[in-house]
Design a protein around this motif. Sequence first.
Motif, PDB file in Angstrom:
ATOM      1  N   PHE A  30       0.844  -1.192   0.000  1.00 43.35           N
ATOM      2  CA  PHE A  30       0.000   0.000   0.000  1.00 43.35           C
ATOM      3  C   PHE A  30       0.882   1.247   0.000  1.00 43.35           C
ATOM      4  CE2 PHE A  30      -2.679  -3.173   2.235  1.00 43.35           C
ATOM      5  CZ  PHE A  30      -3.725  -3.214   1.338  1.00 43.35           C
ATOM      6  N   ASP A  34      -3.512   5.199  -0.886  1.00 46.00           N
ATOM      7  CA  ASP A  34      -4.159   3.955  -0.445  1.00 46.00           C
ATOM      8  C   ASP A  34      -4.609   4.069   1.010  1.00 46.00           C
ATOM      9  OD1 ASP A  34      -3.358   3.131  -2.903  1.00 46.00           O
ATOM     10  OD2 ASP A  34      -1.891   1.668  -2.200  1.00 46.00           O
ATOM     11  N   THR A  68     -12.492  -1.076  -2.494  1.00 46.42           N
ATOM     12  CA  THR A  68     -11.568  -0.926  -1.365  1.00 46.42           C
ATOM     13  C   THR A  68     -12.218  -1.397  -0.077  1.00 46.42           C
ATOM     14  OG1 THR A  68     -10.559   0.976  -2.472  1.00 46.42           O
ATOM     15  CG2 THR A  68     -10.095   0.697  -0.130  1.00 46.42           C
ATOM     16  N   THR A  72     -10.862  -4.437   2.237  1.00 52.25           N
ATOM     17  CA  THR A  72     -10.533  -4.104   3.626  1.00 52.25           C
ATOM     18  C   THR A  72     -11.379  -4.917   4.600  1.00 52.25           C
ATOM     19  OG1 THR A  72      -9.942  -1.867   2.939  1.00 52.25           O
ATOM     20  CG2 THR A  72     -10.343  -2.209   5.279  1.00 52.25           C
ATOM     21  N   TRP A  79      -1.801  -6.731   2.244  1.00 48.35           N
ATOM     22  CA  TRP A  79      -1.491  -6.464   0.849  1.00 48.35           C
ATOM     23  C   TRP A  79      -1.741  -7.675  -0.046  1.00 48.35           C
ATOM     24  CZ3 TRP A  79      -1.407  -2.965  -2.566  1.00 48.35           C
ATOM     25  CH2 TRP A  79      -0.762  -3.155  -3.780  1.00 48.35           C
ATOM     26  N   ALA A  82      -5.172  -7.460  -1.562  1.00 50.18           N
ATOM     27  CA  ALA A  82      -5.247  -6.378  -2.547  1.00 50.18           C
ATOM     28  C   ALA A  82      -4.508  -6.754  -3.827  1.00 50.18           C
ATOM     29  CB  ALA A  82      -4.669  -5.095  -1.958  1.00 50.18           C
ATOM     30  N   TRP A 130       0.055   0.277  -8.037  1.00 49.23           N
ATOM     31  CA  TRP A 130      -0.418   1.151  -6.960  1.00 49.23           C
ATOM     32  C   TRP A 130      -1.932   0.994  -6.861  1.00 49.23           C
ATOM     33  CZ3 TRP A 130       0.321   7.219  -7.150  1.00 49.23           C
ATOM     34  CH2 TRP A 130      -0.176   7.775  -5.964  1.00 49.23           C
ATOM     35  N   TRP A 131      -2.412   0.553  -5.706  1.00 45.94           N
ATOM     36  CA  TRP A 131      -3.829   0.215  -5.552  1.00 45.94           C
ATOM     37  C   TRP A 131      -4.741   1.362  -5.963  1.00 45.94           C
ATOM     38  CZ3 TRP A 131      -7.154  -3.665  -4.806  1.00 45.94           C
ATOM     39  CH2 TRP A 131      -8.463  -3.330  -4.405  1.00 45.94           C
ATOM     40  N   SER A 132      -4.554   2.544  -5.387  1.00 51.70           N
ATOM     41  CA  SER A 132      -5.484   3.640  -5.649  1.00 51.70           C
ATOM     42  C   SER A 132      -5.425   4.105  -7.095  1.00 51.70           C
ATOM     43  CB  SER A 132      -5.217   4.820  -4.702  1.00 51.70           C
ATOM     44  OG  SER A 132      -3.889   5.277  -4.839  1.00 51.70           O
TER      45      SER A 132
END
Length: 594
Positions: A30, A34, A68, A72, A79, A82, A130-132
């Motif tokens: 993250f 994130d 997300t 979560t 991670w 994700a 990159w997650w976001s």
Amino acid sequence: MPPRAVLLVAAGLIALQLVLRSWVAASGFFYWDDFILIGEVGRHPLWSAELLFTSHDGHVMPLAFVLTWAVTAVAPLQWGAAAGVLVALQLLASLAVLRLVVVLLGTGARMLVPLVFYLFVPLTVPAFAWWSAAVNALPLQIALAWVSADAVLLVRTGRRRYAVSGAAVLAVALLCFEKAVVVLPVAFVVVALLAYVSGDSVRAAARRGAALWTAAGAVLLAWSAFFLLVIQRPRGLSRPEQPTALLRQALSDGLVPALFGGPWRWERWQPATPWADPPGIAVALCWALLILFAAWTIRTRLRVGMVWACMAAYTVLTVAPVVVLRDGPGTAALLLQSIRYFADFAVIGCLGVALILTAPRNTGTGYRDIQRSAGLAAQALPLRRVAGVAVTAIFLVSSVLSTITFTRSWEPSPARTYVTGVRAALPGVDAPLLPQEVPWNVLNPLAFPQNMTDQVFASLAGPGTFARSTPHLRMFTDDGRLVDAQVWWNRSIVPAPEPGCDYRVAGGEAVRLPLDGPMQIREWTAQLNYLADQDGTIAVSFEGGAETVAEVRAGLHPVHLRMLGGGSALRVRALTPGAQLCFGAGPVGVVAHD
């Protein structure tokens, strides 16, 4: 090559891409935004307006928040979960692109050319890791490929289900990323260009796709109303001083080398993301190759100049808003050199190559007239195949090399160490923790209050894990260890003349505790040393500031409170009827550990 063999090769290429992307995802963690997203989903219910209708840094993306939230809820701040979702999204995007190239080119071997470009071009790697960024970029890639294919199929078959499918996918993409507004124009241009390069009527093709333009247009209008209602301008953004120079640098150091498997070399200053730093000679060579390739295709294929013009226009029109909005000399260039803003161009480039391959060959040149002889054509065909395989192999090796160098640059993560330590320490917490800022290289202080531990770790914290007061002061170090802490004596409560008590507090009246100097307005921590005749509660504040409520116990104890405010005194009042307390000298300042 038989169609079955071509499809097996395509499946193998997708599998190879997923293996490589799985390694990229497993090497990451993250990062930055994130933690803001995770903090939001940890503090708000799934279907709340505070979560779904929030504007994050200029983005409106309710479905990205939903995804997300789901990750979560299953595995908070884990991670591995994700990363698994990222690989699954990449699979969907790759399958959507496979469908697109099959629709445009059929199942002949030539469809592998644009497919290989999409699967391995480094353009998509930074946004994927990159997650976001990925929860924006991957749905956009899926929609670009899927809706474009639906548009072509609708024009060919007239089946209305493609209009429904395209409108539904567009709606999903818009709820993940506002840049999906480009999907419908791209689909329309694909239909128009396909008709144009094939020598068919553009007007007739556009008319046959009217059902999709109408349905998707209605979706776009409804979403636009929602977007304008919710959007907020991101903090800290203004016009840059030289947008043209920034765009030119982003194209030269970012996009163009990546088209040929670059940039091969990445630079990174923690905590920034890696940005493309190709050698100067490589940049010049890539520009030359791009110009030569465009010129060659325009010479050897009919009516493909418009395809190149549309790709160039897409690049400028979609990247220019980023350049214009980002502030600070050089800032936008570095952001664009991270090339995550070009991730969707992988699909656009794939479309461009596919459209060029659909264009008829130009047989009007003298060279082509000569080559029409059977003998020369038979000799040229194997050479073209060998050259095509060689170029593809070079592109693959180059792209894999750039992916590996990016991943090695991306892998070092201060956040991984910090979050791992905090996650291990939280279950053993037996007294409330005061909120504190996470390290600056995990989340910038400019993100306040979203960089506070009670927000970042809301998904891991129980009801009493974080509070505004605590009898036992502890804090997290930069590596995530939980240690005892103390309040620095930035200011102190001045001792009072009453012997044995200093400041007596009884009933509901507020008592002023003067400090030995003024304090500017910000969040401070106060250590109140008290003697109480019974258990109860008190309310403490700076003069004119919001009160912080704290529990007190009978006897002689300290209590530590986090308060927002400033001035030259604190005010204390007892909330428990009949309670009497004495307060002595104590520090007011910031928290630190030994």
